[in-house]
Design an enzyme around this catalytic site. Structure first.
Site, PDB file in Angstrom:
ATOM      1  N   LYS A  58      56.966 119.493  23.102  1.00  0.00           N
ATOM      2  CA  LYS A  58      55.725 120.190  22.736  1.00  0.00           C
ATOM      3  C   LYS A  58      54.755 119.224  22.043  1.00  0.00           C
ATOM      4  O   LYS A  58      55.160 118.127  21.640  1.00  0.00           O
ATOM      5  CB  LYS A  58      56.053 121.358  21.806  1.00  0.00           C
ATOM      6  CG  LYS A  58      56.574 120.905  20.445  1.00  0.00           C
ATOM      7  CD  LYS A  58      57.141 122.058  19.633  1.00  0.00           C
ATOM      8  CE  LYS A  58      57.612 121.565  18.282  1.00  0.00           C
ATOM      9  NZ  LYS A  58      58.492 122.535  17.615  1.00  0.00           N
ATOM     10  N   ARG A 156      59.322 133.690  11.180  1.00  0.00           N
ATOM     11  CA  ARG A 156      58.325 133.302  12.183  1.00  0.00           C
ATOM     12  C   ARG A 156      58.607 134.178  13.394  1.00  0.00           C
ATOM     13  O   ARG A 156      58.879 135.362  13.245  1.00  0.00           O
ATOM     14  CB  ARG A 156      58.457 131.791  12.444  1.00  0.00           C
ATOM     15  CG  ARG A 156      57.199 131.138  12.950  1.00  0.00           C
ATOM     16  CD  ARG A 156      57.294 129.607  12.943  1.00  0.00           C
ATOM     17  NE  ARG A 156      58.180 129.047  13.981  1.00  0.00           N
ATOM     18  CZ  ARG A 156      58.352 127.753  14.186  1.00  0.00           C
ATOM     19  NH1 ARG A 156      57.715 126.866  13.458  1.00  0.00           N
ATOM     20  NH2 ARG A 156      59.155 127.307  15.133  1.00  0.00           N
ATOM     21  N   TYR A 292      33.123 100.560   1.552  1.00  0.00           N
ATOM     22  CA  TYR A 292      32.306 101.599   0.920  1.00  0.00           C
ATOM     23  C   TYR A 292      32.794 101.917  -0.485  1.00  0.00           C
ATOM     24  O   TYR A 292      34.005 102.018  -0.721  1.00  0.00           O
ATOM     25  CB  TYR A 292      32.363 102.888   1.742  1.00  0.00           C
ATOM     26  CG  TYR A 292      31.654 102.800   3.072  1.00  0.00           C
ATOM     27  CD1 TYR A 292      30.278 102.538   3.124  1.00  0.00           C
ATOM     28  CD2 TYR A 292      32.347 102.992   4.259  1.00  0.00           C
ATOM     29  CE1 TYR A 292      29.630 102.477   4.355  1.00  0.00           C
ATOM     30  CE2 TYR A 292      31.702 102.929   5.486  1.00  0.00           C
ATOM     31  CZ  TYR A 292      30.347 102.677   5.529  1.00  0.00           C
ATOM     32  OH  TYR A 292      29.705 102.617   6.735  1.00  0.00           O
ATOM     33  N   MET A 340      35.361 104.498   9.259  1.00  0.00           N
ATOM     34  CA  MET A 340      35.585 105.235  10.506  1.00  0.00           C
ATOM     35  C   MET A 340      36.234 104.342  11.560  1.00  0.00           C
ATOM     36  O   MET A 340      37.149 104.752  12.266  1.00  0.00           O
ATOM     37  CB  MET A 340      34.259 105.807  11.020  1.00  0.00           C
ATOM     38  CG  MET A 340      34.439 106.787  12.160  1.00  0.00           C
ATOM     39  SD  MET A 340      32.886 107.467  12.760  1.00  0.00           S
ATOM     40  CE  MET A 340      32.381 108.507  11.410  1.00  0.00           C
TER      41      MET A 340
END
Ligand SMILES: *Cc1c(COP(=O)(O)O)cnc(C)c1O
Length: 406
Positions: A58, A156, A292, A340
């Site tokens: 999955k 669940r 930064y 980024m």
């Protein structure tokens, strides 16, 4: 967009995406299919030849690539695969995968046709779904295998143990469907403090199995063990186990020491590596701010390498001034904020490094290794999430994908 149209777009999008994704990026995920296959053999050896394995693929095989991994595992002998949703099963069939595909989250009424046409095996826990599926399947003269989920304490999916009898007799009565398995799932099998709880849950499940012995077909399988239960609860192996994380080379616990003691003979190798390259090296005097916010100031004359990777590639900002990377087989600390598309590392203490050199963000280089467990600690999460994250953001290259072809 209707439900079916949406799913079809998603399947088509997946095929397309894998072609247009960041080809030629500096950053790459390497997936070693031979390591995946070795992990499968190791797990099979551990549980013995009479216990089946449902290979859980999955979430794009925990970020490793569902189709390539499922096919690699099939070549290694896997014949049962677990995915979350129907569309994943459809994508596997369209890629040519044979064997049994179990849909762990089950389906909805809109997916009856696909379940039947693609020969998928849904997990069931809902009366309307079961009766509706039976109706459509019988009309098409087909028989769909279903597996009934019992909730023994996960809170669940699943029916409660006392509902099992009525569900099983209903499924047995209905045309067009056949009960091919009973399953449950453990919430705390990897927690050392909760051994007793897991034992109680297992015994609840075994009681259901015992009371349904007459009703259940002999060929139907019972399964409850994820990787943690496979390691710590051999009595929970039953007919089949459902390993996910261990196939990808990690123990479910954050500290592998406990698992290694429990299963000393089981060798697992990480399947995924995350690599980038040095794009620039600069010499800076003491007192220079980096990245930064200038959260990092050089304390000495420093050599800083710029890496073309950042949170836009899944290398999260939380790794700022926390993570380490491997260059020339040595660790280099991330200094300042992860941007980024860029990250700076301090290579002052390393032997001379050149631009273009390989940098390992996760994986091995020489004798050094940075594992998904270590990155998970920096990110305050678990290896599972790190693998899904890195794998889904980057181009994947498959290594040793041509071996063990049956
Ligand atoms: C994801 C999942 C697994 C695999 O769990 P691991 O901890 O990765 O081994 C097994 N069973 C079910 C129902 C799951 O959802």
């Amino acid at each position: 967009m209707g439900f079916n149209a949406g799913k079809q777009a998603a399947v088509a999008g997946m095929e397309k995406n894998s072609l247009i994704m960041k080809i030629f990026s500096f950053n790459r995920i390497e997936i070693d299919i031979a390591a995946l296959q070795d992990n499968f053999y190791s797990i099979q050896q551990h549980v013995g030849p009479h216990v089946k394995i449902m290979a859980v693929v999955k979430s794009d095989a925990y970020g490793h690539g569902m189709i390539q991994c499922a096919k690699g595992l099939y070549r290694a002998g896997a014949r049962t695969f677990g995915v979350a949703e129907v569309w994943e099963g459809v994508a596997l069939r369209r890629a040519g995968l044979q064997g049994e595909i179990v849909i762990l989250l089950g389906g909805v009424a809109e997916s009856y046709e696909e379940i039947i046409n693609y020969n998928l095996t849904p997990v069931v826990y809902d009366l309307d779904f079961v009766t509706g599926l039976s109706h459509v399947s019988a009309r098409k003269n087909s028989t769909v295998n279903v597996q009934l989920k019992v909730d023994v304490g996960m809170g669940r999916l699943g029916i409660l143990p006392n509902e099992a009898e009525s569900y099983i007799s209903l499924i047995n009565r209905l045309p067009g469907i056949s009960l091919s398995g009973l399953l449950s799932h453990f919430p705390v099998a990897d927690e050392a403090w909760a051994l007793e709880k897991t034992r109680q849950q297992l015994s609840l499940f075994k009681n259901v199995l015992a009371s349904q012995k007459e009703q259940k077909k002999a060929s139907a399988v019972a399964h409850i063990a994820n990787s943690a239960a496979m390691i710590y609860f051999p009595e929970a192996h039953l007919d089949m186990i459902r390993p996910g994380i261990s196939l990808y080379g990690y123990f479910p616990d954050a500290s592998p020491a406990r698992a290694k003691t429990a299963v000393p003979a089981m060798e697992l190798q990480p399947v995924m590596s995350f690599k980038t390259r040095v794009v620039q090296i600069k010499e800076l005097e003491a007192g220079c701010g980096i990245s930064y916010g200038h959260t990092f100031i050089t304390r000495r004359k420093s050599r800083i390498a710029v890496l073309p990777v950042g949170y836009g590639d899944g290398y999260q900002r939380k790794l700022s001034s926390r993570a380490e990377v491997l260059i020339r087989g040595k660790r280099a600390p991330v200094c300042g904020r992860v941007c980024m598309n860029a990250t700076m590392v301090d290579i002052t203490d390393l032997p001379p490094v050149e631009t273009g050199e390989e940098v390992v963000l996760m994986g091995r280089q020489g004798d050094a290794e940075i594992s998904a467990d270590e990155i998970a600690q920096w990110l305050e999460t678990i290896s599972y999430e790190v693998l899904c994250l890195f794998g889904s953001f980057n181009e994947r290259i498959y290594l040793n994908n041509d071996k063990n072809i049956n």
